[in-house]
Design an enzyme around this catalytic site. Structure first.
Site, PDB file in Angstrom:
ATOM      1  N   ARG A  22       0.839  -1.199   0.000  1.00 16.78           N
ATOM      2  CA  ARG A  22       0.000   0.000   0.000  1.00 16.78           C
ATOM      3  C   ARG A  22       0.876   1.251   0.000  1.00 16.78           C
ATOM      4  O   ARG A  22       0.570   2.238  -0.679  1.00 16.78           O
ATOM      5  CB  ARG A  22      -0.943   0.013   1.203  1.00 16.78           C
ATOM      6  CG  ARG A  22      -2.066  -1.008   1.121  1.00 16.78           C
ATOM      7  CD  ARG A  22      -3.000  -0.887   2.313  1.00 16.78           C
ATOM      8  NE  ARG A  22      -3.773   0.352   2.275  1.00 16.78           N
ATOM      9  CZ  ARG A  22      -4.396   0.871   3.313  1.00 16.78           C
ATOM     10  NH1 ARG A  22      -4.308   0.280   4.506  1.00 16.78           N
ATOM     11  NH2 ARG A  22      -5.079   1.996   3.202  1.00 16.78           N
ATOM     12  N   CYS A  25      -0.996   6.400   9.150  1.00 13.00           N
ATOM     13  CA  CYS A  25      -1.349   5.133   8.508  1.00 13.00           C
ATOM     14  C   CYS A  25      -2.459   5.437   7.511  1.00 13.00           C
ATOM     15  O   CYS A  25      -2.407   6.464   6.839  1.00 13.00           O
ATOM     16  CB  CYS A  25      -1.786   4.106   9.557  1.00 13.00           C
ATOM     17  SG  CYS A  25      -3.109   4.689  10.653  1.00 13.00           S
TER      18      CYS A  25
END
Length: 270
Positions: free
Chosen positions: A176, A229
Site C-alpha cells: 500500500r 497510517c
C-alpha cells in the site's frame, strides 16, 4: 517509557480480574465488517470487559477528516464516565488484531490525560493460552466523575506536515505504501519523504510486542517523528513500538492518508 509502563501480561491480569481498580476494554474490530467486534464480544470476552466500538466509540463519523477521525475529547470523556473509568484505576485495552485497536484506545486514553493504561500484551490470544475462560455477561457499570486532564500525547495536522520537517513513519503494508495496491482508500501511494514501517513488524511470532522495538533501531531521539497510517488507527501501534524502542513519543497525524488525499493540492508519491 519502560515495557511495564506500557504493557501488561495476561498472567498479571488474571490476578486483577474482578477488582474495582481494573477496567478491561475489549477493542476487537474489523475494518470490512463493522459488526464483527461486537458480535465476538457477545460470544465471549475477558470477564468484566466493556466493549469499545471502533466506529462509534473511538471515532467520529468519516468525512473530510478521514475514515476514523478522532471524536471530541468531551465526548470521549463522557464515554469513560459511563464506563466507570477514573484516573486511579488501571485501564487494560485488548483486541485480537495485532494490538491495533487496543493501541488506538490506549493512545486516546492518554490523549485525555490518563497515565495508568496498559495494553494486554498478546491480546486475547495470550489470555486464552493460559486456559482462562471467557464470559458472556455484560459488566454492571457505575458512572464515574472522570475529568480529562492535559494530553500526554501529541497530534499534528496536514498543514503542520506541509510546513515542518518531520520524520514521517507510515504504518501500512509495503504494498500500500508503494501504491501497488489500495483496497480501502480512493488513491494509492504515500506522503512524500515518509518511511514505511509496517505495524506487523512490531510483533513476535507469539503475537506479543517486540519489546526492543527492533524495526525502529535506526531512528534517533533527536528526530521529530510523526506516525500515520490509513486512518490514524494502526499508527498508534507504531507509536507503542517506538516507545518500546526507548525513543521519545512521536506525534500522531490523526487524519492520516485518508484525510491527506481529500485535498488534491497535497503532494503524494509515487
Amino acid at each position: 517509557m519502560v515495557i511495564n509502563e506500557l504493557l501488561i501480561e495476561a498472567t498479571e491480569l488474571t490476578q486483577m480480574i474482578g477488582s474495582e481498580n481494573c477496567v478491561v476494554i475489549d477493542c476487537r474490530a474489523k475494518l470490512d465488517d463493522p459488526d464483527w467486534g461486537q458480535n465476538e464480544y457477545f460470544r465471549g470476552h475477558i470477564p468484566g470487559a466493556t466493549f469499545a466500538d471502533l466506529n462509534t466509540h473511538l471515532s467520529a463519523p468519516p468525512g473530510s477528516r478521514g475514515r476514523h477521525p478522532l471524536p471530541s475529547r468531551e465526548s470521549f470523556t463522557d464515554l469513560l464516565q459511563d464506563w466507570g473509568v477514573t484516573h486511579d484505576k488501571l485501564i487494560v485495552p485488548y483486541d485480537s488484531n495485532n494490538h491495533v485497536y487496543a493501541c488506538r484506545f490506549w493512545w486516546m486514553a492518554r490523549w485525555v490525560g490518563m497515565e495508568n493504561v496498559k495494553v494486554l500484551n498478546g491480546g486475547l490470544g495470550s489470555w486464552l493460552s493460559l486456559g482462562e475462560n471467557l464470559s458472556t455477561d455484560a459488566p454492571k457499570q457505575k458512572k464515574s466523575q472522570f475529568v480529562a486532564k492535559s494530553p500526554l500525547t501529541r497530534t499534528v495536522s496536514a498543514d503542520d506536515i506541509q510546513n515542518h520537517d518531520y520524520t514521517l513513519i507510515d504504518a501500512r503494508a509495503v504494498e500500500r505504501f508503494r501504491g501497488e495496491v489500495e483496497t480501502i482508500d480512493f488513491k494509492a501511494g504515500h506522503i512524500p519523504s515518509a518511511l514505511c514501517r509496517p505495524y506487523e513488524a512490531n510483533l513476535l511470532a507469539d503475537g506479543k510486542f517486540d519489546a526492543q522495538g527492533t524495526q525502529f533501531s535506526t531512528l534517533t531521539g533527536d528526530l521529530d517523528i510523526v506516525c500515520y497510517c490509513g486512518s490514524g488507527v494502526s499508527a498508534t501501534q507504531n507509536i507503542m513500538g517506538i516507545l518500546l524502542a526507548g525513543l521519545p513519543e512521536p506525534a500522531l497525524y490523526p487524519g492520516s492518508w485518508s484525510e491527506w488525499i481529500q485535498n488534491p493540492s497535497r503532494p503524494t508519491s509515487p
